[in-house]
Design a protein around this motif. Structure first.
Motif, PDB file in Angstrom:
ATOM      1  N   SER A  16       8.623  -5.942  -4.160  1.00 22.70           N
ATOM      2  CA  SER A  16       8.750  -6.665  -5.425  1.00 22.70           C
ATOM      3  C   SER A  16       7.377  -6.878  -6.033  1.00 22.70           C
ATOM      4  O   SER A  16       6.354  -6.668  -5.375  1.00 22.70           O
ATOM      5  CB  SER A  16       9.445  -8.012  -5.214  1.00 22.70           C
ATOM      6  OG  SER A  16       8.663  -8.834  -4.369  1.00 22.70           O
ATOM      7  N   SER A  18       5.357  -9.781  -8.781  1.00 21.55           N
ATOM      8  CA  SER A  18       5.435 -11.022  -9.550  1.00 21.55           C
ATOM      9  C   SER A  18       4.909 -10.797 -10.965  1.00 21.55           C
ATOM     10  O   SER A  18       4.287  -9.774 -11.257  1.00 21.55           O
ATOM     11  CB  SER A  18       4.622 -12.121  -8.871  1.00 21.55           C
ATOM     12  OG  SER A  18       3.237 -11.888  -9.065  1.00 21.55           O
ATOM     13  N   ASP A  42       2.432 -10.676   0.476  1.00 19.97           N
ATOM     14  CA  ASP A  42       2.045 -10.550  -0.930  1.00 19.97           C
ATOM     15  C   ASP A  42       0.571 -10.185  -1.024  1.00 19.97           C
ATOM     16  O   ASP A  42      -0.259 -10.725  -0.273  1.00 19.97           O
ATOM     17  CB  ASP A  42       2.275 -11.870  -1.668  1.00 19.97           C
ATOM     18  CG  ASP A  42       3.748 -12.193  -1.846  1.00 19.97           C
ATOM     19  OD1 ASP A  42       4.535 -11.253  -2.058  1.00 19.97           O
ATOM     20  OD2 ASP A  42       4.109 -13.379  -1.784  1.00 19.97           O
TER      21      ASP A  42
END
Length: 73
Positions: A16, A18, A42
């Motif tokens: 993913s 952000s 992340d």
């Protein structure tokens, strides 16, 4: 605080991203010169900063894969 050294040996992929450009990535990383492990965390756009994550051995990653494959979604 001691400096953490890492070497991304293989980028496997991003899960993913952000709005600020940080990506949750699965990579094969050697931390502080140790044997490389699979790592999910992340990362800032240029890998200059990182968030908290999880590291897995090959055996642990295989077990996780098996668990996920057997999940009902």
């Amino acid at each position: 605080m001691a400096e953490i050294k890492f070497e991304i040996q293989k980028s496997i992929g991003a899960i993913s991203e952000s709005a600020k450009g940080w990506k949750k990535e699965l990579n094969l990383i050697s931390w502080n010169g140790r044997e490389a492990k699979y790592d999910l965390r992340d990362w800032a756009p240029e890998h200059e900063k990182m968030g908290k994550g999880i590291t897995l051995t090959t055996e642990e990653l295989k077990k996780l894969r098996d668990l996920l494959n057997n999940m009902e979604l």
